[in-house]
Design a protein around this motif. Structure first.
Motif, PDB file in Angstrom:
ATOM      1  N   MET A 235      -9.093  -6.080 -23.488  1.00 39.57           N
ATOM      2  CA  MET A 235      -8.217  -5.149 -24.203  1.00 39.57           C
ATOM      3  C   MET A 235      -8.963  -3.891 -24.643  1.00 39.57           C
ATOM      4  O   MET A 235      -8.381  -2.806 -24.714  1.00 39.57           O
ATOM      5  CB  MET A 235      -7.596  -5.853 -25.407  1.00 39.57           C
ATOM      6  CG  MET A 235      -6.642  -6.979 -25.031  1.00 39.57           C
ATOM      7  SD  MET A 235      -5.915  -7.812 -26.460  1.00 39.57           S
ATOM      8  CE  MET A 235      -4.864  -6.519 -27.114  1.00 39.57           C
ATOM      9  N   LYS A 236     -10.263  -4.028 -24.914  1.00 35.88           N
ATOM     10  CA  LYS A 236     -11.076  -2.874 -25.294  1.00 35.88           C
ATOM     11  C   LYS A 236     -11.536  -2.067 -24.077  1.00 35.88           C
ATOM     12  O   LYS A 236     -12.122  -0.990 -24.233  1.00 35.88           O
ATOM     13  CB  LYS A 236     -12.307  -3.337 -26.079  1.00 35.88           C
ATOM     14  CG  LYS A 236     -12.000  -3.921 -27.446  1.00 35.88           C
ATOM     15  CD  LYS A 236     -13.286  -4.417 -28.105  1.00 35.88           C
ATOM     16  CE  LYS A 236     -13.024  -5.054 -29.445  1.00 35.88           C
ATOM     17  NZ  LYS A 236     -14.281  -5.591 -30.057  1.00 35.88           N
ATOM     18  N   GLY A 237     -11.302  -2.591 -22.891  1.00 37.31           N
ATOM     19  CA  GLY A 237     -11.742  -1.902 -21.685  1.00 37.31           C
ATOM     20  C   GLY A 237     -13.168  -2.196 -21.298  1.00 37.31           C
ATOM     21  O   GLY A 237     -13.704  -1.583 -20.375  1.00 37.31           O
ATOM     22  N   GLU A 238     -13.799  -3.139 -22.002  1.00 38.84           N
ATOM     23  CA  GLU A 238     -15.183  -3.498 -21.699  1.00 38.84           C
ATOM     24  C   GLU A 238     -15.280  -4.358 -20.444  1.00 38.84           C
ATOM     25  O   GLU A 238     -16.265  -4.307 -19.713  1.00 38.84           O
ATOM     26  CB  GLU A 238     -15.791  -4.245 -22.885  1.00 38.84           C
ATOM     27  CG  GLU A 238     -15.858  -3.426 -24.159  1.00 38.84           C
ATOM     28  CD  GLU A 238     -16.256  -4.254 -25.370  1.00 38.84           C
ATOM     29  OE1 GLU A 238     -16.529  -3.650 -26.429  1.00 38.84           O
ATOM     30  OE2 GLU A 238     -16.284  -5.489 -25.272  1.00 38.84           O
ATOM     31  N   ALA A 239     -14.261  -5.153 -20.216  1.00 38.16           N
ATOM     32  CA  ALA A 239     -14.213  -5.997 -19.014  1.00 38.16           C
ATOM     33  C   ALA A 239     -12.963  -5.622 -18.232  1.00 38.16           C
ATOM     34  O   ALA A 239     -11.855  -5.660 -18.761  1.00 38.16           O
ATOM     35  CB  ALA A 239     -14.161  -7.474 -19.401  1.00 38.16           C
ATOM     36  N   LYS A 240     -13.148  -5.230 -16.989  1.00 37.00           N
ATOM     37  CA  LYS A 240     -12.002  -4.829 -16.181  1.00 37.00           C
ATOM     38  C   LYS A 240     -12.340  -4.935 -14.707  1.00 37.00           C
ATOM     39  O   LYS A 240     -13.497  -5.029 -14.301  1.00 37.00           O
ATOM     40  CB  LYS A 240     -11.601  -3.387 -16.508  1.00 37.00           C
ATOM     41  CG  LYS A 240     -12.696  -2.355 -16.321  1.00 37.00           C
ATOM     42  CD  LYS A 240     -12.244  -0.988 -16.790  1.00 37.00           C
ATOM     43  CE  LYS A 240     -13.383   0.036 -16.675  1.00 37.00           C
ATOM     44  NZ  LYS A 240     -12.950   1.376 -17.142  1.00 37.00           N
TER      45      LYS A 240
END
Length: 262
Positions: A235-240
């Motif tokens: 959700m934070k964009g750290e894992a995508k």
């Protein structure tokens, strides 16, 4: 018997075990944009994983097995694997049609009005510019295989979307009573699900698709916290997922010989 890829013996050396834990994490400060979240996918009849001359070949796998796109570990499709869903997002992918040369163009924002302009032509959704639109439900999950959980994305496209819709519906319908007797819907990562492969066919041919059933609630607190942490990271964009990893086939106008089922 599971057909997961055999691993070399990797026990911690007793002489330096304490030092390994004391230095845990050192040097692993990589740019997260350079790291790949593996995809969990099904092997179809003509998937490159079955061809010995292909760099993506996985020795020992068969049609209907599921595999990790980064490690090449694979699992027997009839036995299946257990996963914990942590996050889901829908991607809209644009492809040049095969008869026009094929190729992945890129992602389209879910709010882009061009999506509503797509028209159904046979079994495809075609955009006004002549390219093909493919909807992909991407489920960020934890694979439970042995003692160490593995992160992966199950990307469900085309015929797999019906499975995704059914899965999301069952997750949303899950209710339990809290200590006061009030009905509550548990977090998406509170439940475990067993996924297997099943053979399906339509007027275009035969292929393998996902099949699932609920296993039950996550029992381990550390695993529950790990699933929550993974969800927050996404959700934070750290894992995508990287755009180039979302598809690794030339066109979405695929027949039996490609990885996207029709």
């Amino acid at each position: 018997m599971s057909k997961a890829v055999a691993k070399k013996e990797d026990n911690l050396p007793s002489e330096i075990e304490d030092q390994i834990f004391e230095t845990a994490g050192e040097g692993i400060d990589y740019d997260t944009s350079e790291l790949q979240i593996p995809f969990l996918r099904l092997i179809q009849a003509m998937s490159p994983q079955l061809k010995k001359t292909d760099p993506k070949f996985i020795n020992g796998c068969t049609q209907g097995d599921m595999f990790n796109t980064v490690t090449n570990q694979y699992w027997d499709g009839e036995e299946g694997i257990t996963v914990i869903p942590c996050y889901q997002e829908t991607k809209y992918l644009q492809f040049v049609p095969r008869d026009m040369g094929g190729g992945f163009v890129g992602e389209i924002a879910p709010t882009d009005p061009i999506i509503k302009q797509a028209k159904r032509e046979g079994n495809k959704e075609m955009l006004p510019n002549g390219n093909e639109l493919v909807k992909s439900d991407q489920h960020y999950c934890i694979i439970l295989d042995g003692d160490i959980p593995t992160l992966a994305i199950m990307d469900m496209k085309v015929s797999q979307l019906k499975v995704s819709r059914r899965w999301k519906t069952q997750i949303a319908m899950q209710k339990v009573k809290d200590k006061s007797g009030q009905l509550r819907v548990p977090a998406v990562y509170a439940n475990m699900w067993k996924f297997k492969s099943v053979e399906e066919s339509n007027d275009q041919g035969t292929f393998f698709n996902w099949n699932f059933e609920r296993v039950g609630f996550v029992q381990d607190r550390a695993l529950f916290d790990e699933a929550k942490k993974f969800r927050e990271s996404v959700m934070k964009g750290e894992a995508k997922a990287r755009a180039e990893d979302i598809v690794d086939q030339p066109s979405a106008s695929a027949k039996v010989d490609d990885e996207i089922p029709f």
